[in-house]
Structures are given as structure tokens and as C-alpha cells.
Design an enzyme around this catalytic site. Sequence first.
Site, short mmCIF file in Angstrom:
data_model
loop_
_atom_site.label_atom_id
_atom_site.label_comp_id
_atom_site.label_asym_id
_atom_site.label_seq_id
_atom_site.Cartn_x
_atom_site.Cartn_y
_atom_site.Cartn_z
N GLU A 190 -20.21 16.62 17.66
CA GLU A 190 -20.07 15.41 18.48
C GLU A 190 -18.63 15.29 18.90
O GLU A 190 -17.76 15.00 18.10
CB GLU A 190 -20.53 14.16 17.72
CG GLU A 190 -20.02 14.03 16.30
CD GLU A 190 -20.48 12.76 15.61
OE1 GLU A 190 -21.68 12.73 15.25
OE2 GLU A 190 -19.69 11.81 15.45
N ASP A 229 -22.59 12.12 9.00
CA ASP A 229 -21.21 12.49 8.66
C ASP A 229 -21.17 13.05 7.23
O ASP A 229 -20.41 13.96 6.92
CB ASP A 229 -20.28 11.28 8.72
CG ASP A 229 -20.13 10.74 10.14
OD1 ASP A 229 -20.92 11.15 11.01
OD2 ASP A 229 -19.22 9.93 10.38
#
Length: 941
Positions: A580, A503
Site C-alpha cells: 500500500e 499491518d
Amino acid sequence: MPKNVAAAGLAVLAWMNLAIPVAFAVASTVDLPLVSAPGDVAAIPTWDIQSTAKITTDPAALSRPGTVLGGDSDSSISSSSWYHVPVSRCTIMGCLSKAGVYNDSDLFFSDRMAAFDQLQFQVPWLYRSEFRLRVNATSSGSRNDTNKYSTHYLLETHGITSSADIYINGWQVANRVKQSGAYGGHVYDVTDVMGEANVIVVRAYPTDYFRDFSLGFVDWNPYPPDNGTGVWRNVTLRQTGPVAIESLSVTTDFSVVDAASGTVTIRAVVRNLDKTTSVQLDINAAVAREDGTGEQAAKLEPLATDTSGIQLTAGQAMQLTLTAAVSTPVVWWPRQWGDQPLYRARLRVSVAGQTSDSASKTFGFRQVTAAVGGAGDIMFRINGRPFQVLGGGYNPDVFLRWDETRFAAQARYALHMGLNTIRLEGKMEQPELYAVADRLGLMVLAGWECCDKWEAWAYNENLPQPVTVWTEADYGTANASMRHEAAVMQAHPSILGFLVGGDYWPDDRATALYSARLADAGWQAPVVASAGKIGYPQALGPGGMKMTGPYDWVPPHYWYAVSPADDNARHGAAFGFGSEQGAGAGTPALSSLRRFLSEADLEDLWRAPDKGLYHMSTADSFFHDRSIYNAALKQRYGEATSLADYVLRAQMADYEATRAEFEAFSAFWTPDENDSRPATGVVYWMLNGGWPTLHWALIDHYLLPAGAYFGVKAAAGRLEHVVYDYAHRSVVLINRSRDRAGRRSVQAELIDVNGRVLASTATRPGALNSTPNTSQMALQTIPGLTALTDVVFLKLTLADGDTNHTLSRGVYWLGPGDDSLDWGSSTWFYTPTIAYTSFRGLDALALANVTVVPKKTADDGRHNITLANWSTVPAVFVHLRLVDAVGADVTPVLWSDNYITLWPRETLQLTLEEILSGAGTARGAAIQVGGKNVETTVVSL
Ligand SMILES: *[C@@H]1O[C@H](CO)[C@@H](O)[C@H](O)[C@H]1NC(C)=O
Ligand SMILES: *[C@@H]1O[C@H](CO)[C@@H](O)[C@H](O)[C@H]1NC(C)=O
Ligand SMILES: *[C@@H]1O[C@H](CO)[C@@H](O)[C@H](O)[C@H]1NC(C)=O
Ligand SMILES: *[C@@H]1O[C@H](CO)[C@@H](O)[C@H](O)[C@H]1NC(C)=O
Ligand SMILES: *[C@@H]1O[C@H](CO)[C@@H](O)[C@H](O)[C@H]1NC(C)=O
């Protein structure tokens, strides 16, 4: 007490060696030498494991040869108190399950894992093994003859979680500071401590995801009780002569335009392990096709000192570069674009006419590049061709148990659905994974993981504050981890790239060391800063991937969003590269659900729509319940009348959800990153679960494909396809091939629930030309789709314009009123739906009479199936289940199509193939067929 001598150098060990008791008969079950020739590499084949809470003897003593497990000398190490594990690698939980202490059907049932005692894993555990060698007594004689051939042993680790002390024959060869991290691979020269009978003891330290470099699962599934601690990858021993090969890499250079010629460069370090003697070495290197044909010798690049052989002084290491020319190399392609030819490069060094060490690597001629276009999105190219990534996030087993047959089935499933990539978010698995991917043509997007120690940067606001930032030792662990993983993956043609951040992006120091280790390893694939757009290190620039959700249910409309005008406020809709995302779908079929849910859990599943469920994400996650999904299911499909009815409605919703996501990304693909925001890739979150899960999986735990799987397959499983764009009510032609082109015709037909034709339209003859690797508008409008008052069915057919051969067909069910979204209220995980369409009219469908006629094509589990609807109404969502003689599911199985809606009086030809492993025989005995308006029947095979 033994001190840590690893850091001080093994010279200390040389004389202490004498103090080791001469090996006497050890109660070893393995009498063959573990390795016996130079170049041999073998894993410690089995382990005995136990907790340090039970074994108080210190590990150095436990590693002394002659210490007999179960002997009288020390009752604390009696054989019966250890778990005997017949495999070379396993986490503690993985080992305990292999040892038969736990079994999955018990442990994974309902919420039993919640009751597990985790405290037992908060102390180190010991792994112990015994092995024999045939040590050559004469080889370590006089050390001052030039070019004396001596034998050496190297102990190699490939990551031990979270960290470990390693002892062999009474001596500590590594400590937990160096041997740290799940990916920390190191080489230890243990020559001086080896004997005929040897004992290795590994003390593995407990794992905390925020403190240690391990493999975490965030909220994907419950944490394994041991947090993945242990010898999860092989510990190997290598035998060499005086000179060892290190850091072998293979790189290729060829023209992607015509592949007329290619160059293979082999690099390696050769090291004289002998501390007192210089050596003269001969080098032999070559490349060939994997079957050994077309061998080409590799030539040493001119060295500073030009010699026929190479001289290494005692302890000296030297980098070698060799090149081989390959004329007309056969290019490796991802599965949908061509074949997967593999080559092998090998290197052998000899001293005094004897092989000293050898190593080899499999590689392929393929080139991957990536560029971030004007709008900030990454686009990959393979062998020069723009490559749209259609992927799924790969989840390893919750206890990290590697099963190559199982992975190969999952990989075949991914390709069968039409996916071309799997993403490994910090789950780099075992080296075998890449070999399977190479063979099958499945791309792998690897990278470090998010949400824990791996990205403990001060600027990471999503970690527990204050963040415990990396120490000096942590950078060391990260450095060793990158070096090791880069070496494992480097030559594999299946590698699409490496994401150095999850992330968040790595800080400048970590970026520099990651980049340097990748470069050292001969890394040729793209390196991407992170999977999201929060930030990036200057040295790498923006990654060009978005991570803006959704992770929970959104309607099909979402993916085709045209408003709001601001692209970035369209979040996960089909533009750019979604690293994702998904609609949260992945409900297993009923037969799978019954294998891991109790009666009470099954009641909750359909009767308690907002309840937190143990087989969803963890309790502290937004995804612990199915409330967003269930609200939409009830609004759109109506109230379920039974568990089976709930599951069928869920399968329809899942099919719709996954099909729309992959169709939209395909429809908005154009092979030019500077076009107006093409959809350059999407990774479905996720491909599979780490255990039986109720969501986020295209493939269930028991490998039984269901609605989510066939939704993707409908969208992506054909090279040429036509899709319905929910927002524009238009039809888009997709061509994913490398080289198919030609005239095509597209037909759209609309019927009502009674089978009455409402509208029919087609492209004008000759109007549509299909071109490779792009999408284009096929039909601007479809008459009859506005102001619906009941459910209608839309069938789209794509045919070859010359032969009229059907290339693709698909059926959509559409209801009155559109699903509509409140974009302004989007969160990181979904966009709320404020009005729903209704499929309640499906409940009033008349029954359809469907027949299944199977025909065995051979004795290998393959059948042709004729599926026919004899009624004047459509047969909706007809699903076929392959069962064995006792009515249990047969998996893995490849259905050419399933969960199918047939037109009135339509007949379709399907194929069915059991994936047999090894010498396995076909088990399928019957096909069970049912559907939304089709009664369940069974047809024998
Ligand atoms: C790990 O060890 C097992 C058992 O010897 C072996 O089958 C497997 O190929 C090894 N894998 C690697 C990557 O070393
Ligand atoms: C043992 O040493 C002798 C003499 O150096 C050598 O000829 C022989 O190949 C060695 N054997 C092994 C198994 O290393
Ligand atoms: C596993 O990791 C979590 C989170 O980092 C930690 O709270 C827990 O104590 C660990 N469990 C064990 C058995 O060490
Ligand atoms: C092409 O095939 C479709 C269905 O298979 C049929 O309805 C249509 O008439 C055929 N068209 C031509 C030109 O043969
Ligand atoms: C279904 O159709 C088949 C084929 O026409 C026929 O043989 C069968 O009797 C029908 N079944 C029912 C229940 O109508």
C-alpha cells in the site's frame, strides 16, 4: 419473555411452536412465498428499521405474526414511526439514505457530516420484515416412516454489524454472542417456527471499532456516523427437503504446462435435518461450462460403505467428495493475459425421488502460487507464470452501499488503467464483487483489516494502550468470519490470495484457526501472514510484503532511487512488493470539486496550502492537510493564479506522480524472485475513496477520471511500453504480455518550450528484442538531459521493428535541477524532498492551436477522435472532457488517452467510449478541450 433458545437447540422450539398464534391476516405487502421449492434461497427483500430509543416494545413481541405495523394494539410500533427501506441489505446510514432521509449531495457537501448526531447510533437499532411461506401442513405429519420427505427452512446470515439478536415469530433464534461480527455467517434451522405468515426482527448492536469486528476506515475518510452498524449483507432463507447441502467447495487440479486434462473435486457436507427419521439419498453432480456445454458427471469417491445411494440416520451429517474429469480444460487468465472462461459445478441431493437440496458454484481453471524469494519479497505466479501485481486499494462506499453497476465501472477503470489487481483490506464487500472480477479478469487480494479489533494483539504497538486483547468469544467470531469468507471466495478464479493480517500478523491461535478454516473451505490460493514486515507467525513464515510508505507526496525520482545502498533504506522505492503506497495524489477535476466543496472550501484548497481539509484524511491523521503536496506543487510548478489554475497544476503533478510509481515498478520487474530485488508488485493507496475525497484516489467519487488516472494509464495501460528512468536518465522497455515478442525500435526526442529539437536518439536497427513478461534496458543514455536551464520535453516512442507500427508513446516534462531526497529523514509516510526541480518555464509557453475532430463510430457512445496540434510549439497537457447537453460531465467514460502532450504539428488518434449500463443511451453531446497552453473550446459531437 422469550429466552435465548438458539443455544439450547431448536428442539425446545418444536413443542413451543404450538404456542405461536396461528397466522392470521397480516398486512403484508409481499404475498408471494419467499421460497417455495427445495434448493430455493431468497433474501429478506425489504426492511423497516427504527432505533430502540424510539421503540420500546421488546423484539420478541415485535416479531409475533399478527402484530400489525400501524395497528391499534401498540402505538409504539405504528407504521409511520419506522423507516421503510426497499432493499435487502443496508447499514443504518445506508438504509436511511435509501429511505430518502438523507441524500449524498447534501450529506457529502463540505463538512456537513461533521455535524451529524452520532449518539443516536449508540443504542441498538431494529430491522423488521414480514414474509410469507406456503407451509405444507401434511409434511410434518408422522415422523417415523423411513424416508419420509419433510420440508425444512434454514435462516442464513452473512454478517451483521456489530452483533445481533434475531427473532422470528416470537422466538429468539440467535443471540449476539454467536451472531457477532461483520463477517460472522451462520445457519439456523428455523423449520419449527415457520408459518404461513412470518415476521423476522433483528436487533443490531452499536459498533465500536476497537471492541467489535466490523469494517473500519482508519483515517481514509470520516467514520460513518453509525460505524457501519446493521444488516449490511443479506439475511437469506433456504428451503430444503430432509437433507441439506452445506459447505460446498470446488477445487481444480490441472497441468499449467499444457492443460491437457483437469480434475474438478466437489466437496460438501450433506446433513439429515430430520431428528427422527433416517433417509436414503441420491446424488447428482456435474460440471459444465457456464453456458451449460461440455457437461461432465461427477462421481462419488468410494465411501467406506459402498452403496448406490447413501443412508443418513436421523440428524447425521456426512462429508461427500465427488470428482469429474475434464479433458483440455480452458484456462482462466487475468485480463492482460487471456480469456476468462468460467465453469459451473452443481450438486443435487434427492430423497424419495424428490429434490431435497441443490447448490452450485462458479469456478475457473487457474492456479495461483506465491513464494518468498531470497531477498524476502513475495512473488505471485498465475498458471505457472510470474505475475507482477499492479494494483489499487479498493474502498467501499462509506455507508457500505453496494452498487454492482458502479463496481463494474470501477473494475473496468482499473483494468483500463492497466492495473491487474485490487486489494481489499478487510472490505470483503458482497459476494457479487467476486463474480464481476471473475468475468472481467481482475485479480482480488483479500484479507483482514488493520488498526482495530481485528488485530488487537498484545504486540500491536499502534493500538490504544493497553490493547483489549481477544476473548474466547472473539476467537469464535474470527473463526466464523474466516469460515464464511473462505466459502464465499474459495472457488473464484479472480482470487489472488488472502492476507490473514493487515499491518500486524495474527497470533498463533488465530493463525491456526484461520489456516484451518481456509483449508476446510478448499482454499487453493496463497495465504499471506500480513501486508507488512513487522513480524509473522511461525506457522506461515514471512509474508514478503513491505509497507514502508510513502502515503504522501514524493517526486518521481523517489521510485527509481539507487542510493542509499541499503535496499531497506530505500523504503517504498521500486523493489519488492509494496502492499500500500503512493505519492498521495488524486486531486479530482474542477467539475467534481464543485460538487462537494463550498466556495469557502474551494478558496482554502488553493489559497490555504497548509490548512486541514475535511475531505482529506481525518483530523487526527498526518494526511488531514495537503501541506507536503502543496509545498512541492508551488516549488515545482510555481504559484497558482486561480482555482482552475491550481487544479490544472495539481493534475500535472498527480499525473507525474502516479506514472512514475507504476513505470518504476514495471521497469524493475524481472520474473525471478531470486534476482537482485525485482519489483514484484505494488498496490497504489488507493484506487478510490469511500466518498468524495481530495487525495489517495485514482478514480474520483463521480467516476470522472483525471490526472492521477491517466498517469497510471500512461504507465501501465499498454502491454508493451517504454519508460524514462529519472535516476539513471535511461529508457527501459517493458513487455507485460504473456506471449508477444519480436524486434522493436525505440526513439527518444528532446525539444524545448519553443518546439526546437534539442536531441534525438534511437536504438540501432535489430538491436532490441522484446520478450514476454520482463523489462530490459533500451537506451542507456539520452543526450542533452544534463545541466538543463529550462523545461524540456522528452518524447519516447516504441515501434514494432518490422512494421514500424507505434506500440507506445509518452511525453515527460523535465526541468532544471533534480528533485532530491533526504532519505535519512524518511518517516513511515514519506521521504522529504530537499531540492526541487522547476517547471516554471511552462508558464511562458506560447499558446498552441489544437483541434478536435470527433467521428461517431456507432450509436453506442463510441467515437474516434482526431486530436491535432497545428502549432510549432508543443501543446502541453491537453485534456478532453465529455459533457452532456447541459455541460455536465458524462461518466463513466473510457478515453484511450487523455491529459496528453502533443509535439509540434503532431496528430493523434484517440477513442472514446461511454460505459453504458443496461439499456442506457449515450449522453455525450460535446467535448470540451483545454490544456496548459491551449485555450478552452467546445466541440459538438
Ligand atoms: C441479496 O439480495 C438481493 C435481493 O434479493 C439479491 O438481488 C442479491 O442477489 C442477493 N445477493 C446475495 C449475495 O445473496
Ligand atoms: C406437501 O406434502 C405432500 C405430501 O408429503 C407432498 O406430496 C407435496 O409435494 C408437498 N408440497 C410442498 C410444496 O412441499
Ligand atoms: C464508533 O467507533 C469509535 C471508535 O471505535 C467510537 O469512539 C465511537 O463511539 C463509535 N460510534 C458509535 C456511534 O458507536
Ligand atoms: C517509422 O515511423 C516513424 C514515425 O511514425 C518515422 O519517423 C520513421 O521514419 C519510420 N521509420 C521507418 C524505417 O519507416
Ligand atoms: C487552428 O488550426 C486550424 C487548422 O489549421 C485552423 O483552421 C484554425 O484557423 C486555427 N485557429 C487559430 C486560432 O489559429
